[in-house]
Design a protein around this motif. Structure first.
Motif, PDB file in Angstrom:
ATOM      1  N   THR A 204      -4.011   5.254  17.253  1.00  0.00           N
ATOM      2  CA  THR A 204      -5.292   5.108  16.566  1.00  0.00           C
ATOM      3  C   THR A 204      -5.789   3.669  16.642  1.00  0.00           C
ATOM      4  O   THR A 204      -5.032   2.728  16.417  1.00  0.00           O
ATOM      5  CB  THR A 204      -5.163   5.528  15.091  1.00  0.00           C
ATOM      6  OG1 THR A 204      -4.576   6.825  15.030  1.00  0.00           O
ATOM      7  CG2 THR A 204      -6.527   5.577  14.424  1.00  0.00           C
TER       8      THR A 204
ATOM      9  N   ARG B  11       0.051   5.345  12.598  1.00  0.00           N
ATOM     10  CA  ARG B  11      -0.058   6.599  11.832  1.00  0.00           C
ATOM     11  C   ARG B  11       1.284   7.023  11.263  1.00  0.00           C
ATOM     12  O   ARG B  11       1.381   7.342  10.093  1.00  0.00           O
ATOM     13  CB  ARG B  11      -0.638   7.741  12.672  1.00  0.00           C
ATOM     14  CG  ARG B  11      -2.044   7.497  13.128  1.00  0.00           C
ATOM     15  CD  ARG B  11      -2.654   8.721  13.712  1.00  0.00           C
ATOM     16  NE  ARG B  11      -3.268   9.535  12.680  1.00  0.00           N
ATOM     17  CZ  ARG B  11      -3.742  10.756  12.894  1.00  0.00           C
ATOM     18  NH1 ARG B  11      -3.638  11.302  14.083  1.00  0.00           N
ATOM     19  NH2 ARG B  11      -4.311  11.433  11.930  1.00  0.00           N
TER      20      ARG B  11
ATOM     21  N   TYR C 137      -2.886   5.316  -1.098  1.00  0.00           N
ATOM     22  CA  TYR C 137      -2.094   4.146  -0.755  1.00  0.00           C
ATOM     23  C   TYR C 137      -2.922   2.901  -1.016  1.00  0.00           C
ATOM     24  O   TYR C 137      -4.130   2.868  -0.770  1.00  0.00           O
ATOM     25  CB  TYR C 137      -1.697   4.187   0.727  1.00  0.00           C
ATOM     26  CG  TYR C 137      -0.939   5.431   1.107  1.00  0.00           C
ATOM     27  CD1 TYR C 137      -1.611   6.634   1.315  1.00  0.00           C
ATOM     28  CD2 TYR C 137       0.441   5.414   1.251  1.00  0.00           C
ATOM     29  CE1 TYR C 137      -0.924   7.786   1.656  1.00  0.00           C
ATOM     30  CE2 TYR C 137       1.143   6.564   1.587  1.00  0.00           C
ATOM     31  CZ  TYR C 137       0.449   7.744   1.789  1.00  0.00           C
ATOM     32  OH  TYR C 137       1.125   8.880   2.118  1.00  0.00           O
TER      33      TYR C 137
ATOM     34  N   THR D  37      -6.582   3.570   0.817  1.00  0.00           N
ATOM     35  CA  THR D  37      -6.853   4.745   1.632  1.00  0.00           C
ATOM     36  C   THR D  37      -6.127   5.926   0.983  1.00  0.00           C
ATOM     37  O   THR D  37      -5.275   5.740   0.117  1.00  0.00           O
ATOM     38  CB  THR D  37      -6.391   4.559   3.089  1.00  0.00           C
ATOM     39  OG1 THR D  37      -6.912   5.622   3.891  1.00  0.00           O
ATOM     40  CG2 THR D  37      -4.869   4.576   3.197  1.00  0.00           C
ATOM     41  N   PHE D  38      -6.478   7.123   1.397  1.00  0.00           N
ATOM     42  CA  PHE D  38      -5.796   8.276   0.842  1.00  0.00           C
ATOM     43  C   PHE D  38      -5.240   9.142   1.954  1.00  0.00           C
ATOM     44  O   PHE D  38      -5.656   9.034   3.122  1.00  0.00           O
ATOM     45  CB  PHE D  38      -6.721   9.090  -0.079  1.00  0.00           C
ATOM     46  CG  PHE D  38      -7.997   9.569   0.570  1.00  0.00           C
ATOM     47  CD1 PHE D  38      -9.141   8.793   0.518  1.00  0.00           C
ATOM     48  CD2 PHE D  38      -8.060  10.798   1.211  1.00  0.00           C
ATOM     49  CE1 PHE D  38     -10.319   9.220   1.100  1.00  0.00           C
ATOM     50  CE2 PHE D  38      -9.230  11.237   1.793  1.00  0.00           C
ATOM     51  CZ  PHE D  38     -10.362  10.443   1.736  1.00  0.00           C
ATOM     52  N   GLY D  39      -4.294   9.958   1.601  1.00  0.00           N
ATOM     53  CA  GLY D  39      -3.598  10.770   2.580  1.00  0.00           C
ATOM     54  C   GLY D  39      -4.554  11.610   3.404  1.00  0.00           C
ATOM     55  O   GLY D  39      -5.419  12.268   2.842  1.00  0.00           O
TER      56      GLY D  39
ATOM     57  N   GLU E  24       2.628   3.056  -2.343  1.00  0.00           N
ATOM     58  CA  GLU E  24       2.258   4.467  -2.347  1.00  0.00           C
ATOM     59  C   GLU E  24       2.036   4.897  -3.799  1.00  0.00           C
ATOM     60  O   GLU E  24       2.845   4.579  -4.673  1.00  0.00           O
ATOM     61  CB  GLU E  24       3.374   5.330  -1.738  1.00  0.00           C
ATOM     62  CG  GLU E  24       3.555   5.144  -0.243  1.00  0.00           C
ATOM     63  CD  GLU E  24       4.510   4.009   0.113  1.00  0.00           C
ATOM     64  OE1 GLU E  24       4.908   3.924   1.274  1.00  0.00           O
ATOM     65  OE2 GLU E  24       4.852   3.214  -0.780  1.00  0.00           O
TER      66      GLU E  24
ATOM     67  N   GLY F 234       3.640   5.271  10.529  1.00  0.00           N
ATOM     68  CA  GLY F 234       4.061   4.291   9.536  1.00  0.00           C
ATOM     69  C   GLY F 234       3.378   4.501   8.205  1.00  0.00           C
ATOM     70  O   GLY F 234       3.634   3.797   7.252  1.00  0.00           O
ATOM     71  N   GLY F 235       2.473   5.431   8.166  1.00  0.00           N
ATOM     72  CA  GLY F 235       1.759   5.681   6.917  1.00  0.00           C
ATOM     73  C   GLY F 235       0.329   5.210   7.015  1.00  0.00           C
ATOM     74  O   GLY F 235       0.029   4.282   7.761  1.00  0.00           O
ATOM     75  N   PRO F 236      -0.555   5.822   6.272  1.00  0.00           N
ATOM     76  CA  PRO F 236      -1.962   5.442   6.359  1.00  0.00           C
ATOM     77  C   PRO F 236      -2.168   3.994   5.968  1.00  0.00           C
ATOM     78  O   PRO F 236      -1.505   3.470   5.087  1.00  0.00           O
ATOM     79  CB  PRO F 236      -2.639   6.365   5.337  1.00  0.00           C
ATOM     80  CG  PRO F 236      -1.697   7.475   5.115  1.00  0.00           C
ATOM     81  CD  PRO F 236      -0.335   6.912   5.304  1.00  0.00           C
TER      82      PRO F 236
ATOM     83  N   PHE G  79      -3.068  -1.486  -0.645  1.00  0.00           N
ATOM     84  CA  PHE G  79      -2.579  -2.567   0.198  1.00  0.00           C
ATOM     85  C   PHE G  79      -3.174  -3.892  -0.247  1.00  0.00           C
ATOM     86  O   PHE G  79      -4.266  -3.948  -0.808  1.00  0.00           O
ATOM     87  CB  PHE G  79      -3.011  -2.347   1.659  1.00  0.00           C
ATOM     88  CG  PHE G  79      -2.632  -1.007   2.218  1.00  0.00           C
ATOM     89  CD1 PHE G  79      -3.437   0.100   1.990  1.00  0.00           C
ATOM     90  CD2 PHE G  79      -1.489  -0.855   2.972  1.00  0.00           C
ATOM     91  CE1 PHE G  79      -3.106   1.339   2.503  1.00  0.00           C
ATOM     92  CE2 PHE G  79      -1.146   0.384   3.491  1.00  0.00           C
ATOM     93  CZ  PHE G  79      -1.953   1.478   3.248  1.00  0.00           C
TER      94      PHE G  79
ATOM     95  N   ARG H 260       2.314  -3.081   0.544  1.00  0.00           N
ATOM     96  CA  ARG H 260       1.682  -1.773   0.363  1.00  0.00           C
ATOM     97  C   ARG H 260       2.387  -1.030  -0.772  1.00  0.00           C
ATOM     98  O   ARG H 260       3.563  -1.298  -1.063  1.00  0.00           O
ATOM     99  CB  ARG H 260       1.730  -0.948   1.645  1.00  0.00           C
ATOM    100  CG  ARG H 260       3.133  -0.609   2.104  1.00  0.00           C
ATOM    101  CD  ARG H 260       3.113   0.327   3.288  1.00  0.00           C
ATOM    102  NE  ARG H 260       2.948   1.711   2.891  1.00  0.00           N
ATOM    103  CZ  ARG H 260       2.684   2.699   3.725  1.00  0.00           C
ATOM    104  NH1 ARG H 260       2.485   2.456   5.000  1.00  0.00           N
ATOM    105  NH2 ARG H 260       2.576   3.929   3.283  1.00  0.00           N
TER     106      ARG H 260
ATOM    107  N   SER I 133      -6.754  10.446   5.424  1.00  0.00           N
ATOM    108  CA  SER I 133      -7.931   9.678   5.827  1.00  0.00           C
ATOM    109  C   SER I 133      -7.540   8.614   6.833  1.00  0.00           C
ATOM    110  O   SER I 133      -6.469   8.036   6.757  1.00  0.00           O
ATOM    111  CB  SER I 133      -8.577   9.014   4.608  1.00  0.00           C
ATOM    112  OG  SER I 133      -9.589   8.111   5.019  1.00  0.00           O
ATOM    113  N   GLU I 134      -8.442   8.349   7.757  1.00  0.00           N
ATOM    114  CA  GLU I 134      -8.229   7.264   8.708  1.00  0.00           C
ATOM    115  C   GLU I 134      -8.908   5.976   8.244  1.00  0.00           C
ATOM    116  O   GLU I 134      -8.829   4.961   8.910  1.00  0.00           O
ATOM    117  CB  GLU I 134      -8.805   7.649  10.080  1.00  0.00           C
ATOM    118  CG  GLU I 134      -8.121   8.824  10.740  1.00  0.00           C
ATOM    119  CD  GLU I 134      -6.726   8.483  11.210  1.00  0.00           C
ATOM    120  OE1 GLU I 134      -5.966   9.417  11.489  1.00  0.00           O
ATOM    121  OE2 GLU I 134      -6.384   7.286  11.281  1.00  0.00           O
TER     122      GLU I 134
END
Lengths: 114, 114
Positions: free
Chosen positions: A31, A96, B33, B95-97, B52, A98-100, B35, B50, B99-100
């Motif tokens: 990405t 990706r 998540y 960001t959330f699970g 979670e 590695g986590g968002p 950061f 980061r 989502s890019e």
């Protein structure tokens, strides 16, 4: 070796011109992103590509056209440059897995439109 | 819509002291998540730490730690034993699970004084 590299790092051009910024990552990430940082340092996503496929296209003028020839490259082409396009443009990539949100950024390309 | 707010545009701290940078966010998501990114004068964005949302334990990375208050939607960064090299813009991001997209706050400019 630089993980995410952008060229050029500085770009000064006249209004109305067309310019491109190139980005390459050697991290094997799927990405890639373009972010814009304005004069007030506010960072906002422009585009996201996953394995050459466009995932995110924020409300960016269609003068901006990203191109991903392969998953290691994401270039940004800007047509008919305007004064408001002056900003620092950051390319980033993400594994990706590695986590968002774990983005690896390039050093940015400072675009100045006169 | 997700928003990230950093209420301190600028802060300063003496070398070797501790400083806390504030961040609040707004979301209706459960799986997300948070950061902190650092942008030194060299411009390159670097991930600092980061968290979670499903983890109750606060994340720690050497001199950097967070105070994550999920109910209050607060995510502050504490820098202990501040060093001159910590001088930078610090961005809180979310960001959330699934989502890019990474949403950034407007940043806090931290200056570490000798």
């Amino acid at each position: 070796d630089t993980a995410v590299s952008q060229t050029p790092k500085y770009l000064v051009t006249q209004m109305g011109n067309d310019k491109s910024i190139k980005c390459e990552q050697n991290l094997g990430h799927d990405t890639m992103y373009w972010y814009k940082q304005d004069s007030k340092k506010f960072l906002k996503i422009m585009f996201s590509y996953n394995n050459k496929e466009l995932i995110i296209n924020e409300t960016v003028p269609n003068r901006f056209s990203p191109k991903s020839p392969d998953k290691a490259h994401l270039n940004l082409h800007i047509n008919s440059l305007e004064l408001g396009d002056s900003a620092v443009y950051f390319c980033a990539s993400s594994p990706r897995t590695g986590g968002p949100g774990e983005l690896f950024f390039g050093e940015g390309s400072r675009l100045t439109v006169l | 819509a997700q928003t990230v707010t950093q209420s301190q545009p600028e802060m300063s701290v003496q070398e070797a002291e501790t400083v806390t940078l504030s961040c609040t966010y707004d979301t209706s998501e459960n799986n997300y998540y948070l950061f902190w990114y650092k942008q030194p004068p060299s411009r390159q964005m670097i991930l600092v730490i980061r968290q979670e949302a499903y983890k109750q334990q606060n994340a720690t990375e050497n001199r950097f730690s967070v105070n994550f208050q999920k109910a209050a939607k607060s995510f502050s960064l504490k820098i202990s034993d501040s060093q001159l090299g910590d001088t930078a813009m610090y961005f809180c991001a979310f960001t959330f699970g699934g989502s890019e997209k990474l949403v950034f706050g407007k940043g806090t400019k931290l200056t570490v004084n000798p």
